[in-house]
Write a protein that holds these residues in place. Structure first.
Motif, PDB file in Angstrom:
ATOM      1  N   TYR A  20       0.834  -1.209   0.000  1.00  0.00           N
ATOM      2  CA  TYR A  20       0.000   0.000   0.000  1.00  0.00           C
ATOM      3  C   TYR A  20       0.869   1.259   0.000  1.00  0.00           C
ATOM      4  CZ  TYR A  20      -3.169   3.509   2.109  1.00  0.00           C
ATOM      5  OH  TYR A  20      -3.892   4.638   2.403  1.00  0.00           O
ATOM      6  N   VAL A  21       1.820   1.336   0.909  1.00  0.00           N
ATOM      7  CA  VAL A  21       2.639   2.550   1.004  1.00  0.00           C
ATOM      8  C   VAL A  21       3.647   2.619  -0.144  1.00  0.00           C
ATOM      9  CG1 VAL A  21       4.366   1.550   2.564  1.00  0.00           C
ATOM     10  CG2 VAL A  21       3.994   4.007   2.566  1.00  0.00           C
ATOM     11  N   SER A  22       4.102   1.466  -0.642  1.00  0.00           N
ATOM     12  CA  SER A  22       5.024   1.468  -1.770  1.00  0.00           C
ATOM     13  C   SER A  22       4.382   2.085  -3.006  1.00  0.00           C
ATOM     14  CB  SER A  22       5.477   0.033  -2.083  1.00  0.00           C
ATOM     15  OG  SER A  22       6.338   0.010  -3.199  1.00  0.00           O
ATOM     16  N   HIS A  23       3.160   1.667  -3.320  1.00  0.00           N
ATOM     17  CA  HIS A  23       2.459   2.228  -4.471  1.00  0.00           C
ATOM     18  C   HIS A  23       2.097   3.700  -4.229  1.00  0.00           C
ATOM     19  CE1 HIS A  23       2.148  -1.295  -6.993  1.00  0.00           C
ATOM     20  NE2 HIS A  23       1.802  -2.017  -5.947  1.00  0.00           N
ATOM     21  N   LEU A  24       1.806   4.047  -2.994  1.00  0.00           N
ATOM     22  CA  LEU A  24       1.509   5.440  -2.668  1.00  0.00           C
ATOM     23  C   LEU A  24       2.714   6.333  -2.973  1.00  0.00           C
ATOM     24  CD1 LEU A  24      -0.535   7.426  -1.352  1.00  0.00           C
ATOM     25  CD2 LEU A  24       0.544   6.899   0.846  1.00  0.00           C
ATOM     26  N   LEU A  25       3.894   5.885  -2.558  1.00  0.00           N
ATOM     27  CA  LEU A  25       5.101   6.671  -2.791  1.00  0.00           C
ATOM     28  C   LEU A  25       5.474   6.708  -4.270  1.00  0.00           C
ATOM     29  CD1 LEU A  25       7.302   5.478   0.212  1.00  0.00           C
ATOM     30  CD2 LEU A  25       6.214   7.709  -0.068  1.00  0.00           C
ATOM     31  N   GLU A  26       5.140   5.667  -4.994  1.00  0.00           N
ATOM     32  CA  GLU A  26       5.468   5.624  -6.413  1.00  0.00           C
ATOM     33  C   GLU A  26       4.574   6.550  -7.231  1.00  0.00           C
ATOM     34  OE1 GLU A  26       6.473   2.200  -9.763  1.00  0.00           O
ATOM     35  OE2 GLU A  26       5.247   1.683  -8.009  1.00  0.00           O
ATOM     36  N   GLU A  27       3.306   6.659  -6.825  1.00  0.00           N
ATOM     37  CA  GLU A  27       2.343   7.409  -7.636  1.00  0.00           C
ATOM     38  C   GLU A  27       2.109   8.847  -7.165  1.00  0.00           C
ATOM     39  OE1 GLU A  27       1.180   6.271 -10.382  1.00  0.00           O
ATOM     40  OE2 GLU A  27       1.946   4.230 -10.168  1.00  0.00           O
ATOM     41  N   LEU A  28       2.248   9.114  -5.869  1.00  0.00           N
ATOM     42  CA  LEU A  28       1.887  10.423  -5.334  1.00  0.00           C
ATOM     43  C   LEU A  28       2.673  11.575  -5.950  1.00  0.00           C
ATOM     44  CD1 LEU A  28       0.006  11.846  -3.379  1.00  0.00           C
ATOM     45  CD2 LEU A  28       1.701  11.491  -1.557  1.00  0.00           C
ATOM     46  N   PRO A  29       3.986  11.441  -6.177  1.00  0.00           N
ATOM     47  CA  PRO A  29       4.702  12.574  -6.775  1.00  0.00           C
ATOM     48  C   PRO A  29       4.138  13.002  -8.126  1.00  0.00           C
ATOM     49  CG  PRO A  29       6.247  11.019  -5.836  1.00  0.00           C
ATOM     50  CD  PRO A  29       4.906  10.350  -5.798  1.00  0.00           C
ATOM     51  N   GLY A  30       3.637  12.061  -8.917  1.00  0.00           N
ATOM     52  CA  GLY A  30       3.044  12.413 -10.195  1.00  0.00           C
ATOM     53  C   GLY A  30       1.670  13.033 -10.065  1.00  0.00           C
ATOM     54  N   LEU A  31       0.941  12.663  -8.992  1.00  0.00           N
ATOM     55  CA  LEU A  31      -0.391  13.210  -8.772  1.00  0.00           C
ATOM     56  C   LEU A  31      -0.349  14.585  -8.110  1.00  0.00           C
ATOM     57  CD1 LEU A  31      -2.124   9.948  -7.476  1.00  0.00           C
ATOM     58  CD2 LEU A  31      -2.360  10.979  -9.740  1.00  0.00           C
ATOM     59  N   ALA A  32       0.723  14.838  -7.362  1.00  0.00           N
ATOM     60  CA  ALA A  32       0.854  16.131  -6.671  1.00  0.00           C
ATOM     61  C   ALA A  32       2.250  16.694  -6.938  1.00  0.00           C
ATOM     62  CB  ALA A  32       0.618  15.947  -5.171  1.00  0.00           C
ATOM     63  N   VAL A  49      12.744   1.535  -2.400  1.00  0.00           N
ATOM     64  CA  VAL A  49      12.109   2.761  -2.922  1.00  0.00           C
ATOM     65  C   VAL A  49      13.115   3.809  -3.390  1.00  0.00           C
ATOM     66  CG1 VAL A  49      10.074   2.427  -1.471  1.00  0.00           C
ATOM     67  CG2 VAL A  49      11.958   3.838  -0.623  1.00  0.00           C
ATOM     68  N   LYS A  50      14.391   3.535  -3.287  1.00  0.00           N
ATOM     69  CA  LYS A  50      15.388   4.563  -3.595  1.00  0.00           C
ATOM     70  C   LYS A  50      15.346   5.003  -5.056  1.00  0.00           C
ATOM     71  CE  LYS A  50      19.047   1.090  -4.215  1.00  0.00           C
ATOM     72  NZ  LYS A  50      20.367   0.627  -3.699  1.00  0.00           N
ATOM     73  N   HIS A  51      14.777   4.165  -5.936  1.00  0.00           N
ATOM     74  CA  HIS A  51      14.708   4.516  -7.348  1.00  0.00           C
ATOM     75  C   HIS A  51      13.447   5.301  -7.698  1.00  0.00           C
ATOM     76  CE1 HIS A  51      12.393   0.823  -6.893  1.00  0.00           C
ATOM     77  NE2 HIS A  51      11.727   1.162  -7.978  1.00  0.00           N
ATOM     78  N   PHE A  52      12.529   5.478  -6.723  1.00  0.00           N
ATOM     79  CA  PHE A  52      11.304   6.228  -7.010  1.00  0.00           C
ATOM     80  C   PHE A  52      11.660   7.687  -7.280  1.00  0.00           C
ATOM     81  CE2 PHE A  52       8.169   3.329  -4.481  1.00  0.00           C
ATOM     82  CZ  PHE A  52       8.434   2.302  -5.377  1.00  0.00           C
TER      83      PHE A  52
END
Length: 284
Positions: A20-32, A49-52
């Motif tokens: 849940y948090v992995s996908h949140l961190l992957e997608e949130l920067p693009g949404l906000a 997550v270092k490559h996000f």
């Protein structure tokens, strides 16, 4: 806006809240894109997550499994840290807010109330800890996120809080989960797993809330009333309080057709979904 998210539930073998948090961190920067996002990580979660893109990181050696040192860090050090790095919002993706962070709005995700509704599925220590942390997080939070309107209703009723404090945000499905485009590639992946296309599939940690003993009983009924020899495939870590499942499995009349895959990689998990004839979720 500076958003800080606790990402320490992401592990080498990530499940549930970690995903849940992995996908949140992957997608949130693009949404906000206008917001600044910092992930609180330890060594294990950082490696995942270092490559996000467009993320900043704050490192701590404390894990969530260390309930003495980790809880002390959350209650004493984390509030000071959030003030120091000038956080505008702090989000914990699963139940565990610090008791007090003056001036910083706090968001918590509560996925279920199993420690209230099904206490027999876990230890009394876990239930007592989670009940305390859930109660404190509900009281201290500015906003509570849930996975469904049903969970929001349960929380509102249990804790007598206004409905506008809750927001149901249904879980999404990753774009990588789709019907197979290349059947030959899928067949090769299943062959490597010693499986053939067309089985009943379940994916979850083997623990009481997932209700796998019930699934074994249903599977027996299916086999007894069907002329087809459909295998049952289960993937997931071996969790806790699962003795009843293994005892039932050991005496199951169709145990040779039941495949326990253990934890599988994301690539193999996708193949398992794509190769199944039926996906089942027997959770309580």
């Amino acid at each position: 806006m500076h958003i800080v998210i606790d990402a320490r539930r992401i592990r080498e073998q990530t499940t549930g809240i970690g995903n849940y948090v992995s996908h949140l961190l992957e997608e949130l920067p693009g949404l906000a894109p206008e917001d600044h996002i910092t992930a609180l990580v330890n060594q294990e979660s950082f490696s995942r997550v270092k490559h996000f893109r467009r993320l900043c990181f704050y490192h701590t050696s404390w894990s969530l499994e260390n309930h003495w040192g980790g809880d002390l860090w959350r209650q004493c050090t984390l509030p000071l840290l959030l003030k120091y790095i000038q956080a505008d919002i702090f989000h914990d993706p699963g139940y565990l807010l610090p008791f007090a962070v003056p001036g910083v709005p706090m968001v918590v995700t509560i996925h279920d109330l199993a420690h209230y509704q099904f206490p027999e599925t876990n230890t009394w220590k876990y239930n007592a800890y989670m009940r305390l942390m859930t109660w404190m997080s509900v009281r201290r939070s500015t906003k509570i996120l849930t996975d469904s309107h049903a969970i929001s209703g349960e929380i509102q009723k249990k804790f007598s809080i206004p409905s506008d404090k809750l927001a149901a945000v249904p879980l999404g499905v990753g774009a990588e989960f789709h019907p197979a485009d290349d059947q030959e590639k899928l067949l090769c992946a299943l062959e490597a797993l010693e499986l053939q296309h067309g089985y009943i599939f379940a994916a979850s940690t083997l623990e009481p809330r997932k209700n796998f003993p019930f699934l074994l009983k249903v599977y027996q009924q299916i086999r007894e009333t069907s002329s087809q020899e459909i295998p049952l495939v289960i993937s997931g870590l071996s969790g806790w309080k699962n003795q009843a499942f293994y005892e039932l499995l050991s005496s199951h009349p169709y145990k040779k057709s039941i495949h326990l895959m253990g934890y599988v990689s994301q690539e193999n998990l996708i193949a398992l979904y794509q190769g199944s004839a039926l996906f089942v979720m027997p959770s309580l």
